[in-house]
Enzyme design. Structure first.
Site, PDB file in Angstrom:
ATOM      1  N   ASN A  30      -7.211 -28.320 -73.820  1.00 45.69           N
ATOM      2  CA  ASN A  30      -7.337 -27.107 -74.627  1.00 45.69           C
ATOM      3  C   ASN A  30      -6.185 -26.184 -74.235  1.00 45.69           C
ATOM      4  OD1 ASN A  30      -8.034 -24.750 -75.881  1.00 45.69           O
ATOM      5  ND2 ASN A  30      -9.919 -24.400 -74.701  1.00 45.69           N
ATOM      6  N   LYS A  32      -5.398 -23.417 -75.486  1.00 45.52           N
ATOM      7  CA  LYS A  32      -5.753 -21.996 -75.695  1.00 45.52           C
ATOM      8  C   LYS A  32      -4.579 -21.291 -76.406  1.00 45.52           C
ATOM      9  CE  LYS A  32      -8.855 -22.315 -71.802  1.00 45.52           C
ATOM     10  NZ  LYS A  32      -9.542 -21.658 -70.709  1.00 45.52           N
ATOM     11  N   HIS A 117     -16.417 -22.362 -77.454  1.00 49.73           N
ATOM     12  CA  HIS A 117     -15.826 -22.114 -76.133  1.00 49.73           C
ATOM     13  C   HIS A 117     -16.302 -20.756 -75.618  1.00 49.73           C
ATOM     14  CE1 HIS A 117     -12.929 -21.458 -72.942  1.00 49.73           C
ATOM     15  NE2 HIS A 117     -12.710 -22.759 -72.967  1.00 49.73           N
ATOM     16  N   GLU A 119     -14.822 -18.441 -74.213  1.00 53.28           N
ATOM     17  CA  GLU A 119     -13.941 -17.315 -74.553  1.00 53.28           C
ATOM     18  C   GLU A 119     -14.228 -16.824 -75.967  1.00 53.28           C
ATOM     19  OE1 GLU A 119     -10.357 -19.403 -73.510  1.00 53.28           O
ATOM     20  OE2 GLU A 119     -10.955 -19.306 -71.404  1.00 53.28           O
ATOM     21  N   GLU A 189     -18.837 -26.256 -69.402  1.00 55.66           N
ATOM     22  CA  GLU A 189     -17.806 -25.428 -68.782  1.00 55.66           C
ATOM     23  C   GLU A 189     -18.461 -24.196 -68.176  1.00 55.66           C
ATOM     24  OE1 GLU A 189     -13.721 -26.365 -70.668  1.00 55.66           O
ATOM     25  OE2 GLU A 189     -14.592 -24.707 -71.751  1.00 55.66           O
ATOM     26  N   GLY A 195     -10.373 -21.091 -65.340  1.00 58.11           N
ATOM     27  CA  GLY A 195      -9.157 -20.349 -65.013  1.00 58.11           C
ATOM     28  C   GLY A 195      -9.230 -19.601 -63.693  1.00 58.11           C
ATOM     29  N   SER A 235     -11.191 -25.378 -64.179  1.00 61.13           N
ATOM     30  CA  SER A 235     -10.296 -25.636 -63.034  1.00 61.13           C
ATOM     31  C   SER A 235     -10.257 -27.105 -62.641  1.00 61.13           C
ATOM     32  CB  SER A 235     -10.670 -24.749 -61.842  1.00 61.13           C
ATOM     33  OG  SER A 235     -10.553 -23.380 -62.195  1.00 61.13           O
TER      34      SER A 235
HETATM   35  P1  13P Z   1      -9.091 -24.176 -66.954  1.00 60.72           P
HETATM   36  O1  13P Z   1      -8.899 -25.670 -66.785  1.00 60.72           O
HETATM   37  O2  13P Z   1      -7.801 -23.431 -67.078  1.00 60.72           O
HETATM   38  O3  13P Z   1     -10.020 -23.620 -65.934  1.00 60.72           O
HETATM   39  O4  13P Z   1      -9.819 -23.988 -68.392  1.00 60.72           O
HETATM   40  C1  13P Z   1     -10.904 -24.763 -68.710  1.00 60.72           C
HETATM   41  C2  13P Z   1     -11.241 -24.530 -70.129  1.00 60.72           C
HETATM   42  O5  13P Z   1     -11.670 -23.460 -70.507  1.00 60.72           O
HETATM   43  C3  13P Z   1     -11.000 -25.634 -71.073  1.00 60.72           C
HETATM   44  O6  13P Z   1     -11.565 -25.362 -72.323  1.00 60.72           O
END
Ligand code: 13P
Length: 272
Positions: A30, A32, A117, A119, A189, A195, A235
């Site tokens: 992803n 983003k 997601h 976010e 997740e 992150g 992560s």
């Molecule tokens: P990170 O791998 O940067 O922690 O993000 C995970 C994520 O949100 C994938 O959709």
């Protein structure tokens, strides 16, 4: 993991009451809101070239921003890497400024869309009700859905992580059929691991993955649950992927930061 353990894991996956388990290992990136079109195409070209080093049975997916789906799709042509969007509209078409429909995604070559997601849930008010609509439209258009679920830090600390994941799954996926589940991947997740550099331990992740699978089994039966690919995200990187992917119910990863470096992304895909 020793070879014997690997064989044992594979063997236990093979059959469930004479049902051949179809569950696929997948690593999805992803991206983003990262990369311009030029950077994204270069990254996709690198991923496509390196994808030849990954085991044939491991599926790869990348989800770039909308603006370069088309160009990235062209860069991936002829490789095993599949194309995903990061979101889709909850309407078919019309006066919805700024939105992108499932038909538009199909038309530029998407095979998948990520939905729900954290976010999007957190910053853009994505509700389970909207996710039902988006999932319905995506499946009807022939797109596969990568549905994200996961608890916030305060919910884990309050011991509510099982309830949160159960309700996110029940509110959305329970509205669909067992047949629909063939085109669905779940990504667990935990929000506190995204992150932040804090990964869930393999045991923490396995515990909730097994629970998620049990919620699928409760509605759709054991065979559908055993066939369901459940990814871990948060992560995940080359240094921890092997331990996570060795768990019985972890079938791969949804990768954020580490998916922006082709070598790291591919290294993760070689971690099964
Ligand atoms: P990170 O791998 O940067 O922690 O993000 C995970 C994520 O949100 C994938 O959709």
């Amino acid at each position: 993991m020793h070879l014997n353990e690997k064989i044992a894991k594979f063997a236990t996956r093979k059959l469930l009451n004479n049902h051949i388990i179809m569950r696929k290992n997948i690593v999805a990136g992803n991206w983003k809101m990262n990369t311009t079109k030029v950077d994204g195409v270069a990254l996709a070209q690198e991923v496509a070239a390196l994808s030849e080093q990954t085991p044939a049975e491991v599926g790869l997916i990348v989800a770039p921003p909308f603006t370069h789906l088309c160009a990235v799709g062209k860069a991936l042509a002829g490789s095993k890497v599949e194309l995903s969007a990061q979101n889709c509209a909850d309407h078919v078409k019309g006066a919805y400024t700024g939105e992108v429909s499932v038909d538009m995604l199909k038309a530029v070559g998407c095979q998948w869309t990520i939905l729900g997601h954290s976010e999007r849930r957190e910053y853009y008010g994505e509700t389970d009700e909207k996710l039902v609509e988006k999932t319905r439209l995506a499946l009807e258009a022939g797109l596969g859905v990568i549905l994200c679920v996961g608890e916030r830090l305060e919910e884990r600390e309050a011991g509510k992580h099982f309830d949160v994941c159960a309700s996110q799954i029940e509110n959305v996926l329970y509205k669909f059929s067992a047949e629909d589940m063939k085109k669905v991947i779940i990504a667990y997740e935990p929000v506190w691991a995204i992150g932040t550099g804090k990964t869930a331990t393999a045991e923490q992740a396995e515990e909730i993955h097994a629970f998620i699978r049990s919620r699928i089994a409760a509605k759709f039966g054991d065979e559908v649950a055993e066939d369901m690919t459940i990814l871990y995200g948060g992560s995940c990187k080359p240094s921890n992927a092997r331990e996570l992917f060795a768990q019985k119910d972890i079938d791969g990863g949804l990768i954020g930061g580490a998916a922006l470096k082709a070598a790291d992304f591919i290294e993760i895909a070689k971690s099964f």
